[in-house]
Enzyme design. Structure first.
Site, PDB file in Angstrom:
ATOM      1  N   GLU A 156       0.871  -1.174   0.000  1.00  0.00           N
ATOM      2  CA  GLU A 156       0.000   0.000   0.000  1.00  0.00           C
ATOM      3  C   GLU A 156       0.902   1.215   0.000  1.00  0.00           C
ATOM      4  OE1 GLU A 156      -3.011   0.850   2.984  1.00  0.00           O
ATOM      5  OE2 GLU A 156      -3.445  -1.283   3.027  1.00  0.00           O
ATOM      6  N   ASP A 178      -5.929   8.851   9.632  1.00  0.00           N
ATOM      7  CA  ASP A 178      -4.581   8.447  10.014  1.00  0.00           C
ATOM      8  C   ASP A 178      -4.162   9.032  11.352  1.00  0.00           C
ATOM      9  OD1 ASP A 178      -3.877   6.916   7.652  1.00  0.00           O
ATOM     10  OD2 ASP A 178      -4.047   8.814   6.587  1.00  0.00           O
TER      11      ASP A 178
END
Length: 272
Positions: A51, A62
């Protein structure tokens, strides 16, 4: 129809009774040179799928480690164009490892949706995870991506209403990314008993592989999850290794070795 790299990888591992190790790397962190070297080396250390994070100024899903890596990469001038160049360069050496771009829609929209999809396909991108595009917006990017052969991977979370699973699964391809915790990346430890039950419930609704991520810190965490999931995603822990070694002033070779050793240990624990 020819299987995609993502489908082929999961099928191969399933036949071997193994679980995919998926590593998240922020593109261009701590700089493009080190990022490229990590990108090239981790498949040799047992990473099955990569990824590649597309840096964005407001990464809402995040945690602190990946937020900081985004900020550093942006300051270094990392753009979507440069990320696609990194992928294209990688593809000259590696035609097997699936590459997924993960991020947010704003940079793609600014780049130009159709232009981006064509460039991503030509570079060798296999899948997209776009956190802020829900199923209601499938016409925007999901369906055009699938049309040209790029998988569109959805997130499901512990707070996802089970009645919503059908809409999430409808146009998903490649795999389902199941979020192991409530909250942002890298901030909590999963409840493995609860997580196993949730993955089992989701598996009743789909034959698409399910990979679990968020909060997976070490080999022990990964091994536990590998017993019931099709894939394990490790991201913040890798980002932390890079940050700590950059702060210590270690060389590029040393940083790449540290990350490779970490992913190798995880891969070994999962697959032995």
């Amino acid at each position: 129809m020819k299987s995609s790299r993502i489908e082929s990888t999961f099928k191969k591992l399933f036949n071997q009774k193994k679980t995919a190790l998926i590593a998240f790397i922020t593109a261009g962190y701590p700089n493009i040179s080190i990022s490229e070297n990590i990108f090239s080396e981790i498949p040799k250390a047992g990473v099955d799928i990569i990824e590649l994070g597309m840096p964005f100024s407001d990464p809402m899903a995040d945690g602190p480690a990946i937020q900081k890596s985004n900020q550093v990469a942006i300051k270094k001038g990392v753009t979507l164009k440069k990320i696609l160049q990194i992928v294209k360069k990688f593809r000259k050496r590696d035609q097997k490892t699936p590459i997924i771009l993960m991020g947010y829609y704003n940079p793609i929209f600014i780049f130009g949706k159709n232009k981006f999809l064509i460039a991503a396909k030509n570079a060798g991108v296999d899948g997209l995870i776009v956190v802020d595009l829900p199923p209601e917006n499938d016409n925007e990017l999901c369906l055009p991506a699938k049309k040209i052969g790029i998988s569109f991977i959805r997130l499901a979370t512990p707070t996802t209403d089970k009645k919503r699973f059908p809409s999430i699964l409808k146009n998903t391809s490649g795999f389902i990314y199941y979020v192991s915790i409530k909250g942002i990346t890298g901030t909590k430890k999963p409840n493995f008993v609860r997580l196993k039950k949730e993955v089992k419930i989701l598996k009743k609704s789909t034959n698409i592989p399910i990979a679990v991520g968020f909060g997976i810190k070490n080999s022990n965490d990964a091994k536990k999850i590998s017993k019931f999931a099709d894939g394990v995603v490790v991201g913040s822990a890798i980002t932390d290794i890079i940050r700590k070694n950059v702060n210590k002033g270690f060389s590029k070779k040393n940083i790449v070795t540290k990350v490779s050793n970490f992913t190798r240990n995880i891969a070994t624990s999962m697959k032995n």
